[in-house]
Structure formats: structure tokens, C-alpha cells
Design a protein around this motif. Sequence first.
Motif, PDB file in Angstrom:
ATOM      1  N   LEU A  73       0.824  -1.204   0.000  1.00  0.00           N
ATOM      2  CA  LEU A  73       0.000   0.000   0.000  1.00  0.00           C
ATOM      3  C   LEU A  73       0.859   1.256   0.000  1.00  0.00           C
ATOM      4  O   LEU A  73       0.572   2.219  -0.718  1.00  0.00           O
ATOM      5  CB  LEU A  73      -0.928   0.000   1.227  1.00  0.00           C
ATOM      6  N   ALA A  74       1.916   1.249   0.811  1.00  0.00           N
ATOM      7  CA  ALA A  74       2.805   2.413   0.872  1.00  0.00           C
ATOM      8  C   ALA A  74       3.475   2.643  -0.477  1.00  0.00           C
ATOM      9  O   ALA A  74       3.642   3.792  -0.916  1.00  0.00           O
ATOM     10  CB  ALA A  74       3.852   2.212   1.965  1.00  0.00           C
ATOM     11  N   ALA A  75       3.862   1.577  -1.150  1.00  0.00           N
ATOM     12  CA  ALA A  75       4.506   1.710  -2.458  1.00  0.00           C
ATOM     13  C   ALA A  75       3.536   2.288  -3.485  1.00  0.00           C
ATOM     14  O   ALA A  75       3.913   3.147  -4.300  1.00  0.00           O
ATOM     15  CB  ALA A  75       5.019   0.350  -2.927  1.00  0.00           C
ATOM     16  N   LEU A  76       2.278   1.840  -3.451  1.00  0.00           N
ATOM     17  CA  LEU A  76       1.282   2.366  -4.378  1.00  0.00           C
ATOM     18  C   LEU A  76       1.018   3.839  -4.091  1.00  0.00           C
ATOM     19  O   LEU A  76       0.901   4.657  -5.013  1.00  0.00           O
ATOM     20  CB  LEU A  76       0.001   1.541  -4.276  1.00  0.00           C
ATOM     21  N   ALA A  77       0.951   4.195  -2.808  1.00  0.00           N
ATOM     22  CA  ALA A  77       0.741   5.591  -2.425  1.00  0.00           C
ATOM     23  C   ALA A  77       1.894   6.466  -2.902  1.00  0.00           C
ATOM     24  O   ALA A  77       1.682   7.587  -3.392  1.00  0.00           O
ATOM     25  CB  ALA A  77       0.585   5.695  -0.906  1.00  0.00           C
ATOM     26  N   GLU A  78       3.130   5.966  -2.760  1.00  0.00           N
ATOM     27  CA  GLU A  78       4.296   6.730  -3.191  1.00  0.00           C
ATOM     28  C   GLU A  78       4.245   7.009  -4.686  1.00  0.00           C
ATOM     29  O   GLU A  78       4.565   8.129  -5.139  1.00  0.00           O
ATOM     30  CB  GLU A  78       5.575   5.966  -2.848  1.00  0.00           C
ATOM     31  N   ARG A  79       3.849   6.035  -5.462  1.00  0.00           N
ATOM     32  CA  ARG A  79       3.773   6.227  -6.905  1.00  0.00           C
ATOM     33  C   ARG A  79       2.696   7.230  -7.278  1.00  0.00           C
ATOM     34  O   ARG A  79       2.876   8.028  -8.210  1.00  0.00           O
ATOM     35  CB  ARG A  79       3.544   4.880  -7.594  1.00  0.00           C
ATOM     36  N   ALA A  80       1.584   7.225  -6.560  1.00  0.00           N
ATOM     37  CA  ALA A  80       0.536   8.208  -6.825  1.00  0.00           C
ATOM     38  C   ALA A  80       1.041   9.623  -6.594  1.00  0.00           C
ATOM     39  O   ALA A  80       0.767  10.536  -7.379  1.00  0.00           O
ATOM     40  CB  ALA A  80      -0.673   7.925  -5.939  1.00  0.00           C
ATOM     41  N   VAL A  81       1.803   9.818  -5.528  1.00  0.00           N
ATOM     42  CA  VAL A  81       2.337  11.145  -5.203  1.00  0.00           C
ATOM     43  C   VAL A  81       3.367  11.580  -6.234  1.00  0.00           C
ATOM     44  O   VAL A  81       3.326  12.708  -6.744  1.00  0.00           O
ATOM     45  CB  VAL A  81       2.945  11.140  -3.781  1.00  0.00           C
ATOM     46  N   VAL A  82       4.306  10.694  -6.564  1.00  0.00           N
ATOM     47  CA  VAL A  82       5.370  11.035  -7.517  1.00  0.00           C
ATOM     48  C   VAL A  82       4.788  11.394  -8.883  1.00  0.00           C
ATOM     49  O   VAL A  82       5.271  12.317  -9.556  1.00  0.00           O
ATOM     50  CB  VAL A  82       6.368   9.869  -7.639  1.00  0.00           C
ATOM     51  N   LEU A  83       3.758  10.682  -9.296  1.00  0.00           N
ATOM     52  CA  LEU A  83       3.174  10.911 -10.607  1.00  0.00           C
ATOM     53  C   LEU A  83       2.141  12.034 -10.613  1.00  0.00           C
ATOM     54  O   LEU A  83       1.669  12.430 -11.691  1.00  0.00           O
ATOM     55  CB  LEU A  83       2.517   9.620 -11.119  1.00  0.00           C
ATOM     56  N   GLY A  84       1.782  12.539  -9.425  1.00  0.00           N
ATOM     57  CA  GLY A  84       0.738  13.560  -9.353  1.00  0.00           C
ATOM     58  C   GLY A  84      -0.588  13.035  -9.860  1.00  0.00           C
ATOM     59  O   GLY A  84      -1.369  13.765 -10.492  1.00  0.00           O
ATOM     60  N   ALA A  85      -0.874  11.768  -9.570  1.00  0.00           N
ATOM     61  CA  ALA A  85      -2.048  11.097 -10.132  1.00  0.00           C
ATOM     62  C   ALA A  85      -3.331  11.538  -9.434  1.00  0.00           C
ATOM     63  O   ALA A  85      -3.351  11.738  -8.215  1.00  0.00           O
ATOM     64  CB  ALA A  85      -1.885   9.582  -9.999  1.00  0.00           C
ATOM     65  N   PRO A  86      -4.432  11.661 -10.188  1.00  0.00           N
ATOM     66  CA  PRO A  86      -5.711  12.015  -9.572  1.00  0.00           C
ATOM     67  C   PRO A  86      -6.372  10.850  -8.844  1.00  0.00           C
ATOM     68  O   PRO A  86      -7.288  11.049  -8.044  1.00  0.00           O
ATOM     69  CB  PRO A  86      -6.562  12.459 -10.761  1.00  0.00           C
ATOM     70  N   LEU A  87      -5.926   9.619  -9.111  1.00  0.00           N
ATOM     71  CA  LEU A  87      -6.448   8.424  -8.458  1.00  0.00           C
ATOM     72  C   LEU A  87      -5.482   7.280  -8.697  1.00  0.00           C
ATOM     73  O   LEU A  87      -4.555   7.387  -9.506  1.00  0.00           O
ATOM     74  CB  LEU A  87      -7.841   8.053  -8.990  1.00  0.00           C
ATOM     75  N   VAL A  88      -5.692   6.169  -7.985  1.00  0.00           N
ATOM     76  CA  VAL A  88      -4.974   4.930  -8.254  1.00  0.00           C
ATOM     77  C   VAL A  88      -6.004   3.829  -8.473  1.00  0.00           C
ATOM     78  O   VAL A  88      -7.141   3.924  -7.998  1.00  0.00           O
ATOM     79  CB  VAL A  88      -4.017   4.530  -7.100  1.00  0.00           C
ATOM     80  N   THR A  89      -5.592   2.782  -9.175  1.00  0.00           N
ATOM     81  CA  THR A  89      -6.526   1.705  -9.469  1.00  0.00           C
ATOM     82  C   THR A  89      -5.920   0.354  -9.137  1.00  0.00           C
ATOM     83  O   THR A  89      -4.705   0.173  -9.145  1.00  0.00           O
ATOM     84  CB  THR A  89      -6.961   1.740 -10.945  1.00  0.00           C
ATOM     85  N   GLU A  90      -6.777  -0.578  -8.831  1.00  0.00           N
ATOM     86  CA  GLU A  90      -6.411  -1.965  -8.548  1.00  0.00           C
ATOM     87  C   GLU A  90      -7.537  -2.863  -9.038  1.00  0.00           C
ATOM     88  O   GLU A  90      -8.346  -2.416  -9.854  1.00  0.00           O
ATOM     89  CB  GLU A  90      -6.135  -2.167  -7.048  1.00  0.00           C
ATOM     90  N   HIS A  91      -7.588  -4.104  -8.560  1.00  0.00           N
ATOM     91  CA  HIS A  91      -8.519  -5.094  -9.092  1.00  0.00           C
ATOM     92  C   HIS A  91      -9.342  -5.763  -7.998  1.00  0.00           C
ATOM     93  O   HIS A  91      -8.878  -5.911  -6.869  1.00  0.00           O
ATOM     94  CB  HIS A  91      -7.749  -6.184  -9.854  1.00  0.00           C
ATOM     95  N   ILE A  92     -10.529  -6.194  -8.372  1.00  0.00           N
ATOM     96  CA  ILE A  92     -11.353  -7.027  -7.500  1.00  0.00           C
ATOM     97  C   ILE A  92     -10.901  -8.461  -7.752  1.00  0.00           C
ATOM     98  O   ILE A  92     -11.434  -9.168  -8.623  1.00  0.00           O
ATOM     99  CB  ILE A  92     -12.847  -6.846  -7.802  1.00  0.00           C
ATOM    100  N   ALA A  93      -9.875  -8.876  -7.026  1.00  0.00           N
ATOM    101  CA  ALA A  93      -9.240 -10.155  -7.310  1.00  0.00           C
ATOM    102  C   ALA A  93      -8.415 -10.598  -6.117  1.00  0.00           C
ATOM    103  O   ALA A  93      -8.094  -9.806  -5.240  1.00  0.00           O
ATOM    104  CB  ALA A  93      -8.341 -10.032  -8.544  1.00  0.00           C
TER     105      ALA A  93
END
Length: 435
Positions: A73-93
Motif C-alpha cells: 500500500l505504501a509503495a502504491l501511495a508513493e507512486r501516486a504522489v510522484v506521478l501527481g495522479a488524480p487516483l490509483v486503481t487496482e482489481h477485484i481479485a
Amino acid sequence: MAQLGVGIGWRPEIADAVERLPGLDWVEVVAENICPGHLPEPLQRLLDRGVRVVPHGVSLGLGGAEPPDAGRLAALAERAVVLGAPLVTEHIAFVRTASPALEAGHLLPVQRTRDALDVLCENVRIAQEALPVPLALENIAALVRWPGEELTEAQFLAELVERTGVRLLIDVANLHTNRVNRGEDPAAVLAAVPPEALAYVHVAGGVERDGVWHDTHAHPVPPAVLDILADLAGRMRPTGVLLERDDAFPPEEELAAEFAAIRSTLEAAAAAPVLGGGGAPAGAVPGGVRGARAAAGGLSAARTRVGLEQAALLSALVAGTPVPEGFDRRRVQVQARALAAKRADIVAKVAPELPKLLGGRKAFREAFLGYARHRPLPGGYRRDALDFAEHLLVRDLPADPAARRRLTVWWRDRAGPKPPGRIVRWARALTGRAA
């Protein structure tokens, strides 16, 4: 939601083509494939010119029995911040099990049961609290159907949105896959999606073999998938639509033509009045009436039940154990072969020397599939490549002595001073490792 427009999945193999793609509004990157401190130059150039970049995770396994891993989760959050992303996505899986510890190397479908929904909703809540931007979840394609399901896909998605307020990433190619493989109606799913819950849309290609649709992301987008996109766009106006291509990349002009076909489909739908979606209202507070059962102390038991069921299926898929009662055995076998084939393809990319050492891609694939039949994925694909080479060497393979010497040198350079001796081979045979 930010207006994203029409985009494409960014992959290193098509980085130059993506930069030149006419009308490109945004791109999506596989979150686990980028390093926040060392973004690829072509991706950085897109960011510098103002192209939005959204990280798309594949390894959280929010549908699994265990709570999501804090490090992932922390790694995904870091990538969202670095990229200036408006959201992040994952899967129902789900992608792994804890007991036994098994990795699928692929996205597997979650049971459509109350237990699985309770677990998923709690895992989503944990993820939402850990992420700095909104989370959207993608519906996945599936070859197998769980026995004893209590909810349809439409009901499952609608209640997930109602209980958590999570957004949805609707993959229309996956809706087509599930129509062919499981007889599900894409229109019923679209009717259950609250328009305000829709984050964006995926479009991709696949291929049908022996009555089974494989969501390959390596074939052109078929007209049937564009038809579902048109249906979706007629019900609600998606803020973003994205073309996915992961392998067998076509010439640049073919990629541009697929991109243009998506835009044309959206423009045609925009000329007609919106039919309207459906579903339950998004944004309900988690832990409401439907969540009371989990909140009252049943969540731990639900995690145990879901974990046992998922472990039985995953073990059959990757370790050769018997198929659990109630599953279509043929479909499970098809899925098992697909997982092994995907694993072979990744190992061939991680260790491209192996197909050459073994006499070509066909010989490598045949040998690897035999190795993988009863050997689950170890700690990663590099480890898998080394274990595969060791598996061959302890059996005095390849048969050609010169090829075997070359494989020995390759193995020694990466794993240790020498392949295991006969006593080690004998001990492993007794414990079943060499079976």
C-alpha cells in the motif's frame, strides 16, 4: 473525477509510439513496473508536457482473505504522489494465499458470496485510509466460476460501491470475456453501475480458443468489445477510456487505428441522449446494515472461510492438487495451463538466455511447463528461472552434453559454485522436491 479523455497503457516497448500518438490525453502505468526515483525518460517526457499518468496496481490482492500488505500500500501511495495522479486503481481479485503460501502470478476471481464481500469491503476500507488519492477497482476476466455463489456480478459490484464508496474501473473487454466464458450479461452489469461511481474504462483485445475467450491484451480489440463500450457510453459519460496492449505489439499505425476506433465509438455515443445507469447510490458509509454482520465479530471467521476456499482453488491451479468439489474441472485445467504459460513467458523475459540454451522457445516452453506442473511460483521470477535450471541439471538435462555444460555455467554464474551433487539430489527426491 478529473476528466481524463482517451488514453493508452504505457509500456516500454511502445514508448516512442505512445509519445507520437495523435490525440493522446493520458496514460496508465503498471505501478509495480516503475521506480519512483528513476522514471523512464519517455514517461518523464509525457509528464513534463502535462500528460496525466495513473498508476494501476496488480499485486495488492484486495479480494484475498488477508488484509492488504502495508508495504504494498505504501509503495502504491508513493507512486501516486510522484506521478501527481488524480487516483490509483487496482482489481477485484485475489493473487495469493497465506496458508499455504502460494502466488498465482495472475488475477483470480473472488467468490461472489457474503463472506467474500465482507472481506473485500474491509480490505478496501484499509486501502482507502492508506492512499492519498481516491481508489478505483477493476472488474476482472475469469475462466472459472465459483460454486455456491450468492450474488451476481451486478449485485456484487453495486453493494461494494454502496458499502465503501469505492469507484469502479469498468473493463469492457472483461465483460465480454465473462459473457463468453460464464454466460454473464454485460448489460446487467452496466445497469448496476452508478454513473457517479465510474472512474474510467479499459478496452482490450483477446482471442477465442476451443470455446474459451482468453483476455490476452495481445490481440486487436474485437467489434464485440467496442459494442459494449458503446452501450456503456450510451448509459453514462465516462471521464476516461484507455486502450490496453501488453504483448505482441502491432505496428504504430495499427495502434493508432485502434485508438481512433475507441474515440469514434465515444463520439457516436455522445451524439445520442444518455440512457442512464442504475445501481445503488455510491458513497454509503461502510459498516451500515449490510456490514453489520462483519462488524459484529464475524469478519475473522469470514476471512478464515474465504482463505480456505481460495487456497484450495489456487493449490489446484499452481501445485497440481485435486480440483475442489463443485468446480468445472476442464475450466480449472484450462486456467492452470494459462497460468503456467504466462509464467513461462515471464521467465523467458527475465532470463532470455534460457530459451537459447535449451534449443529455442518451443523446447524451453515444453520443458518449463513440465517443471511448473507441480511446482508453485517461488519467491519471484528470477528465483523461478534458477530453480528451473537446477531442475534440469539434477536430471542430467539437456541431453546434449555441450548444452548441459552451457546451462551449468549459466546457473553457476547466478546461483552458486556448482549444481547440487548426487546426495543432495537423493535427499530432495525423498522429500518430494525433485518429484
